[in-house]
Design an enzyme around this catalytic site. Structure first.
Site, mmCIF file in Angstrom:
data_model
loop_
_atom_site.group_PDB
_atom_site.id
_atom_site.type_symbol
_atom_site.label_atom_id
_atom_site.label_comp_id
_atom_site.label_asym_id
_atom_site.label_seq_id
_atom_site.Cartn_x
_atom_site.Cartn_y
_atom_site.Cartn_z
ATOM 1 N N CYS A 72 47.378 44.120 57.055
ATOM 2 C CA CYS A 72 47.915 43.201 58.056
ATOM 3 C C CYS A 72 49.437 43.150 57.988
ATOM 4 C CB CYS A 72 47.326 41.809 57.851
ATOM 5 S SG CYS A 72 47.842 40.627 59.111
ATOM 6 N N CYS B 232 53.540 71.314 87.833
ATOM 7 C CA CYS B 232 53.733 72.325 86.786
ATOM 8 C C CYS B 232 55.098 72.994 86.924
ATOM 9 C CB CYS B 232 52.620 73.355 86.824
ATOM 10 S SG CYS B 232 52.497 74.282 88.385
ATOM 11 N N ASN C 127 41.893 43.929 52.368
ATOM 12 C CA ASN C 127 42.820 44.000 53.494
ATOM 13 C C ASN C 127 44.248 44.129 52.978
ATOM 14 O OD1 ASN C 127 44.442 43.648 55.730
ATOM 15 N ND2 ASN C 127 43.192 42.033 56.624
ATOM 16 N N PHE C 128 44.705 45.361 52.871
ATOM 17 C CA PHE C 128 46.080 45.653 52.468
ATOM 18 C C PHE C 128 46.888 46.155 53.664
ATOM 19 C CE2 PHE C 128 44.398 46.871 48.002
ATOM 20 C CZ PHE C 128 44.350 45.532 47.638
#
Length: 437
Positions: free
Chosen positions: A139, A353, A136-137
């Site tokens: 958070c 449109c 986990n790099f």
């Protein structure tokens, strides 16, 4: 019938749908129920070092962004990694893997950026029988202030170093989870590959404050009158995730590196988009937190039915199929010309449109013709931007039609050229002129 069994870096599961590391995978009770519902795998909520667990706030942890119909579009969280003792998690993981040997069980890990910390936890995880680990790099809150999570993921040298440690100290496949809170996602992916990672997963959550309480003047969620930045996820982040996945999939330095796609997967179609852009499987969190574990059943049947309809026999037939069609802007064909076309039978005459084109684009759609309310594209003004297609509330009422080569473009007065030409050779490009000289 299409075969949607998944083999991701040797980790086998009956389908490509995994639950991401998050509250839904925090304990055996959740994971067992998820497997019963049909999920192919889980990434167990992030484990930390042995010792006193982290402490989460005892109050609101989520903020949200909703659509007009109260449908959840984005979720912000300030929750940290698991706040349960490491040994409790490990014991439950071991039992779950014994009970469900055909499902993928991957352990998310986050410990300080110290070799001995990684060396100590890896054998403990391996003993559970887990199929792999996810570093986990990503958070962006709480843990990053302690030198972990995105604080590591934002430094390619740290990524490469930790991946090397993990490949040295474990036999398990290593999946490196990347943070989107970075300028160029290719750099951390390249670093992970240099370190020997078996795969990357992305994206983790995006640094965010979703809203502010205008009565109390505090970010939401508010804990005792104060708020903090958190991690943003859900359908709103899918476009960012798809782009980052495709960047890694088509980068010559990371080409062929297995990717687990994460970010806003809510339907089978979302999953298919990740798969064709280079992901080998997908991870889901917010959709499960919004609709419950059984949402995977629609994902499984939807993906399988679509593959049957299109004649795709296995996931290998679709994974990465769109990658060759992703290119840089400078290589887009400048000789391609398209015009908007309004289906008068489908038009409900709402005028959206016309207003969009008149006020913010190219004044190419009528509002009145011969004194009657009528919306029609004026081809001599239409640049083919397709804004009208995107604001029209009626699906397929407005479509883009490419002009055939050799026909006249009424706006420019030029014949549509059949040859391919891009910005690198265009006469208005100063660099092209320099090169020609």
């Amino acid at each position: 019938m299409a075969d949607i069994r998944n083999n991701f870096v040797g980790i086998k599961s009956p389908n490509p749908f995994w639950l991401a590391s998050a509250p839904p995978t925090d304990k055996a009770y959740n994971v067992e129920r998820a497997f019963k519902a049909g999920w192919g795998g889980v990434v167990w909520k992030t484990l930390g070092s042995e010792g006193p667990p982290v402490v989460n706030v005892n109050g609101p942890r989520y903020g949200a962004i909703w659509g007009a119909d109260r449908r959840l579009l984005g979720l912000n969280n300030i929750e940290l990694i698991t706040d349960r003792p490491l040994q409790v998690n490990l014991q439950e993981m071991k039992q779950v893997k014994m009970n469900w040997p055909d499902r993928a069980l991957v352990a998310s890990i986050m410990v300080p950026c110290v070799e001995e910390e990684w060396k100590a936890i890896l054998p403990l995880v391996e003993e559970t029988g887990a199929d792999g680990i996810e570093l986990n790099f990503g958070c962006p809150h709480g843990m990053s202030e302690r030198g972990m999570g995105s604080a590591v993921g934002q430094v390619p040298e740290y990524i490469e170093m930790v991946v090397r440690w993990c490949k040295q100290y474990t036999r398990m496949p290593v999946i490196t989870k990347l943070t989107p809170n970075i300028t160029d996602i290719r750099n951390p992916a390249r670093a992970a590959k240099r370190g020997g990672t078996d795969a990357v997963s992305l994206i983790n959550t995006i640094n965010s404050i979703t809203s502010v309480d205008l009565d109390n003047f505090a970010p939401i969620p508010s804990v005792g009158g104060k708020g903090s930045h958190g991690g943003y996820c859900g359908p709103a982040v899918k476009p960012i995730a798809l782009n980052m996945v495709s960047e890694i999939a088509r980068d010559p330095e990371t080409y062929g590196l297995p990717i687990s796609g994460i970010g806003g997967v809510t339907t089978w179609r979302d999953a298919a988009e990740f798969l064709v852009l280079g992901a080998g499987n997908v991870q889901v969190c917010t959709a499960a937190m919004t609709y419950g574990f059984k949402i995977v059943q629609e994902m499984i049947s939807g993906l399988s039915d679509w593959m049957d309809e299109k004649g795709h026999r296995s996931l290998d037939d679709i994974c990465g199929r769109a990658v060759p069609n992703v290119t840089d802007w400078k290589y887009l064909n400048l000789n391609y010309v398209a015009k908007a076309h309004i289906d008068q039978d489908a038009c409900i005459k709402c005028g959206r449109c016309h207003i969009a084109c008149e006020d913010t684009s190219h004044q190419a759609i009528t509002s009145m013709v011969n004194g009657v309310r009528h919306f029609e594209v004026m081809e001599d003004e239409c640049v083919g931007c397709n804004l009208c297609v995107n604001v029209c509330p009626v699906e397929n009422c407005i479509t883009m039609v490419g002009l055939e080569p050799g026909t006249l473009d009424q706006r420019t007065g030029k014949i549509v050229d059949p040859t391919y030409a891009n910005w690198t050779t265009h006469p208005n490009n100063p660099m092209a002129q320099v090169a020609a000289e």
